[in-house]
Design an enzyme around this catalytic site. Structure first.
Site, PDB file in Angstrom:
ATOM      1  N   HIS A 192      -3.388   4.481   4.916  1.00  0.00           N
ATOM      2  CA  HIS A 192      -4.725   3.640   4.863  1.00  0.00           C
ATOM      3  C   HIS A 192      -5.774   4.175   4.116  1.00  0.00           C
ATOM      4  O   HIS A 192      -6.309   3.674   3.319  1.00  0.00           O
ATOM      5  CB  HIS A 192      -4.676   3.401   6.275  1.00  0.00           C
ATOM      6  CG  HIS A 192      -5.989   2.512   6.470  1.00  0.00           C
ATOM      7  ND1 HIS A 192      -6.405   1.145   5.984  1.00  0.00           N
ATOM      8  CD2 HIS A 192      -7.236   2.765   7.113  1.00  0.00           C
ATOM      9  CE1 HIS A 192      -7.660   0.797   6.167  1.00  0.00           C
ATOM     10  NE2 HIS A 192      -8.136   1.606   6.702  1.00  0.00           N
ATOM     11  N   TYR A 222       4.355   5.069  11.699  1.00  0.00           N
ATOM     12  CA  TYR A 222       4.599   3.634  11.633  1.00  0.00           C
ATOM     13  C   TYR A 222       5.435   2.822  10.672  1.00  0.00           C
ATOM     14  O   TYR A 222       5.621   1.852  10.968  1.00  0.00           O
ATOM     15  CB  TYR A 222       3.203   2.919  11.981  1.00  0.00           C
ATOM     16  CG  TYR A 222       2.326   3.061  10.907  1.00  0.00           C
ATOM     17  CD1 TYR A 222       2.271   2.250   9.623  1.00  0.00           C
ATOM     18  CD2 TYR A 222       1.338   3.977  11.120  1.00  0.00           C
ATOM     19  CE1 TYR A 222       1.404   2.344   8.762  1.00  0.00           C
ATOM     20  CE2 TYR A 222       0.252   4.183   9.888  1.00  0.00           C
ATOM     21  CZ  TYR A 222       0.326   3.411   8.898  1.00  0.00           C
ATOM     22  OH  TYR A 222      -0.546   3.664   8.058  1.00  0.00           O
ATOM     23  N   ARG A 250       0.902  -1.108   0.025  1.00  0.00           N
ATOM     24  CA  ARG A 250      -0.271  -0.049  -0.108  1.00  0.00           C
ATOM     25  C   ARG A 250       0.927   1.167  -0.020  1.00  0.00           C
ATOM     26  O   ARG A 250       1.464   1.625   1.187  1.00  0.00           O
ATOM     27  CB  ARG A 250      -0.880   0.113   1.225  1.00  0.00           C
ATOM     28  CG  ARG A 250      -1.925   0.941   1.436  1.00  0.00           C
ATOM     29  CD  ARG A 250      -2.500   0.889   2.832  1.00  0.00           C
ATOM     30  NE  ARG A 250      -1.518   1.751   3.424  1.00  0.00           N
ATOM     31  CZ  ARG A 250      -1.482   1.858   4.900  1.00  0.00           C
ATOM     32  NH1 ARG A 250      -2.136   0.966   5.509  1.00  0.00           N
ATOM     33  NH2 ARG A 250      -0.590   2.512   5.495  1.00  0.00           N
TER      34      ARG A 250
END
Ligand SMILES: Cc1ncc(C[n+]2csc(CCOP(=O)(O)OP(=O)(O)O)c2C)c(N)n1
Ligand SMILES: [Mg+2]
Lengths: 388, 352
Positions: A288, A297, A284
């Site tokens: 998100h 993160y 990805r």
């Protein structure tokens, strides 16, 4: 959530930070790849296909256009035209390859990120944007496109897919040998969703009834902020073995491979050979969703690693070097993408807010009197402001 | 709707060989009435499929699906893996494919693994798809206590479903309703949570007229009408209808005339007959086994107060299970509303 204290459980800590095989950014030796990141064609003994030049161009075109769809939608969210957007950036090959392998009679159960699959199924992208704008929960007719509603509760749709596939079995449209009749179902889900009980139950039901369903897991390495090692200690495709059906890991950034593997899996399902798990190993590239900040993160080095494996770049190289596509082809696709972008911007902004009375529509086939009364009371109340 | 008793298959017929020809009534237990209702629905519509744990060879732990496998085959009477979310979730897919799944949840306390599929998927699919994907599904749940069972086998989860828009929730209280309500629920194009008072499955027979439904599905019914002065209106459903009727008999010996209404449909509620009765009696008592806090009784009380404010002589009272988990069975008699607790509520109402 269980917090593991390394002082007290040193052995747990080791497992937690150094899991056996997962997180291997190159997908490992079992991964099916037909086109390297450098655009070199590879062959595979089991999962391969002949691709005409026209087919490769069509795959590229759809990837380029859906990338533009994604970029435009992200921009529309930034401009306040969409409430939210779940980006597909980086997952174009996984989705376009899987979608091109479908026949019209097959049915697809998506998550909330399968914009490129929707595109191939002929869904008007504005009917996708309307969901993220908050106009409706998805404007397309699932039965017109054989493409289900977006499902936000992760994993839930995998069971619907199995039930639908069981229905196809009962209808006698599996294993007849007629290519226009035999039907398979695709259940999309993510690496995070793989931990959901519904997905395990879907595997159990599919295996138990030998249902014609292809589970297509896009392992994009992340479930919001959680890396895939939080979900699994074994490569996800290997889970299928425990349920008794085949599982394959495919390079999810290689559209030729995702097409070839999905095509094989769908064909087996249509023939009556039962379920199949495909793990499309991908990344990805975006956040998100537009509310997410992935810098909290994950490292930019990781993102760069994957940028070098871009799903479009390798096809472009392959087209220019081997298949044969001149600059005009790429210019035409770019022009088409520009036009699409324009249509999306204008179309999205022009979408009227729905009449609030639509809140009351389609709750039931036969709305109860109480609900009708509630609607009527609200209509009067609402009208009283208009009069004022 | 065709009401005929179908004569197909073999095994099932032996079980029900006391069946009468079309147009005649039969004397059946609630269990047999439901069984016959499912059988006739499956005969009537080939898209009806029955699925659940042990529903095939065994015929269900309560035998409600007895004989269906023999008559309709394994494609239509589906023994499922033991996974409630899986059962309801695959039923969603079958419904999308044009089937009418009738799902059996083995016991009330085991519906929760499927709760997400029921409230997020079954209930919302039509709405989400702007009417394009109907969910004609029946979710049958044996419910209620009084059978001396272990934990999770005696619960009354109706409010959890009645609170969910998109679902309809009904419950039967006698064999005639068992037969007809299950058939009507199967014909309904909306998803119906169908609650069966398990305590009454085998507890006595009653006449079931097979030629015509006694009334619509989503309607309450006055089951003990009172001519003349009414002392109080007692509202019950499922297993408490019998309790209410017994209480009414006892009260009448003391000179109190209780009108009893079987609510039958919990979502939507059908309260017009309730309002009509309360306008005469001025007093209403709702009786259910479920916990009183935020239960069906609370909704009935609120609406009755809105509609009958000037007729009420006392607040609407609720008699129900305590706001505790369902207790161990040696205590369940104290937990469940019984005749005395209903009569006590009548006294309390009269004391206002
Ligand atoms: C049952 C449920 N729990 C939590 C969420 C919130 N949520 C939305 S997406 C997501 C991560 C899903 O990750 P994955 O399955 O890998 O799919 P991806 O978003 O990477 O495509 C979470 C936790 C949800 N939608 N549904
Ligand atoms: Mg993911």
């Amino acid at each position: 959530m269980v917090t593991i204290h390394p002082e007290r459980h040193p052995e747990h800590h080791r497992q937690d930070t150094a899991p056996p095989a997962e997180g291997h950014a190159d997908g490992g030796p079992d991964m099916v790849q037909l086109l390297t990141p450098d655009g070199e064609r590879r062959h595979h003994p089991l999962y391969d296909a002949d691709f005409s030049a026209e087919q490769v161009r069509a795959l590229y075109r759809d990837m380029a256009l859906t990338r533009r769809l994604d970029v435009e939608a992200t921009a529309l969210q930034r401009h306040g035209e969409l409430g939210l957007w779940a980006q597909l950036l980086g997952q174009e090959a996984a989705q376009i390859g899987a979608a091109h392998a479908l026949r019209p009679q097959d049915f697809v159960f998506p998550t909330y990120r399968e914009h490129a699959v929707a595109w191939v199924r002929g869904v008007d992208p504005l009917q996708i944007l309307s969901l993220w704008r908050g106009v409706d929960h998805g404007g397309w007719d699932p039965h017109e496109h054989n493409f289900g509603q977006y499902t936000v509760v992760i994993g839930a749709q995998t069971l619907h897919a199995v039930g639908y596939a069981m229905g196809a079995q009962c209808d006698g449209v599996v294993g007849t040998g007629d290519a226009d009749v035999d039907t398979a179902v695709v259940a999309h889900f993510g690496d995070g969703a793989s931990s959901q009980g519904d997905v395990s139950e879907a595997f159990v039901f599919a295996a138990s009834y030998n249902a014609p369903v292809v589970f297509f897991c896009q392992n994009n390495q992340w479930a919001i902020s959680e890396p895939v090692i939080r979900q699994t200690r074994v490569p996800l495709y290997q889970r299928a073995a425990g349920f008794g059906f085949p599982g394959v890991r495919v390079d999810g950034n290689d559209v030729l491979a995702t097409y070839a593997v999905t095509q094989r899996a769908l064909q087996a399902a249509r023939e009556g050979q039962g379920p199949f798990l495909i793990e499309a190993y991908t990344y990805r590239m975006g956040a998100h969703t537009t509310t997410d900040d992935p810098t909290r993160y994950r490292s930019s080095a990781e993102v760069e690693h994957w940028r070098a494996r871009d799903p479009l770049a390798r096809v472009e190289t392959y087209l220019r070097r081997t298949v044969g596509a001149d600059q005009r082809f790429f210019d035409d696709v770019a022009a088409e993408a520009d036009e699409l972008g324009h249509e999306l911007r204008e179309g999205c902004k022009a979408m009227p807010d729905p009449d609030p009375l639509r809140i009351f529509d389609h709750v039931y086939a036969e709305p109860p009197a109480e609900l009708v009364a509630q609607r009527d009371a609200f209509a009067d109340y609402h009208a009283s402001f208009e009069d004022a | 709707m065709s009401a005929g008793v179908s004569v197909v298959g073999s095994g099932h017929l032996e079980e029900l060989d006391d069946r009468s020809p079309v147009g005649v009534s039969k004397t059946l237990t609630l269990a047999k009435a439901l069984n016959l209702g499912l059988h006739d629905a499956m005969t009537h519509d080939p898209k009806v499929v029955v699925m659940g744990e042990d529903v095939g060879t065994l015929g269900g732990v309560f035998r409600i699906t007895d004989g269906l496998l023999t008559d309709f085959g394994a494609d239509r009477v589906i023994d499922t893996p033991l996974a409630e979310a899986g059962i309801v979730g695959t039923a969603v897919g079958l419904a999308m494919r044009g089937y009418r799944p009738v799902v059996e949840i083995q016991f009330d306390g085991f519906v929760y693994p499927a709760y997400d599929q029921i409230v997020c998927q079954v209930a919302k699919m039509r709405y989400r798809s702007q009417g394009r994907t109907p969910m004609p599904m029946v979710i049958r749940i044996p419910y209620g206590g009084g059978i001396g069972a272990v934990e999770h086998h005696s619960e009354s989860p109706e409010a959890q479903f009645a609170h969910t828009p998109g679902l309809k929730v009904v419950t039967c209280s006698d064999p005639a309703d068992g037969y007809w309500m299950v058939r009507q629920a199967i014909e309904c194009d909306d998803p119906v949570v169908f609650l069966e008072p398990k305590r009454q499955y085998h507890s006595g027979k009653a006449e079931v007229a097979l030629d015509a439904a006694p009334g619509p599905l989503f309607a309450s019914r006055v089951v003990r009408p009172v001519d003349g002065a009414v002392t109080a209106t007692v509202l019950a459903y499922g297993p408490t209808v019998r309790t209410a009727l017994r209480a009414a008999e006892a009260a009448s010996a003391e000179g109190h005339q209780l009108e009893v209404i079987d609510l039958r449909t919990l979502s939507p509620l059908d309260l017009e007959p309730v309002y009509a009765s309360v306008r005469r009696s001025g007093r209403a008592i709702v009786v259910h086994e479920a916990h009183v806090n935020l239960g069906i009784g609370a909704e009935v009380a609120a609406r009755t107060t809105e509609e009958c404010f000037y007729s009420l002589e006392a607040p609407v009272l609720r008699v129900g299970g305590f706001d505790t988990p369902y207790p161990a069975s040696r205590m369940e008699e104290a937990f469940l509303p019984d005749l005395d607790r209903v009569l006590d509520a009548v006294d309390r109402s009269l004391a206002f």
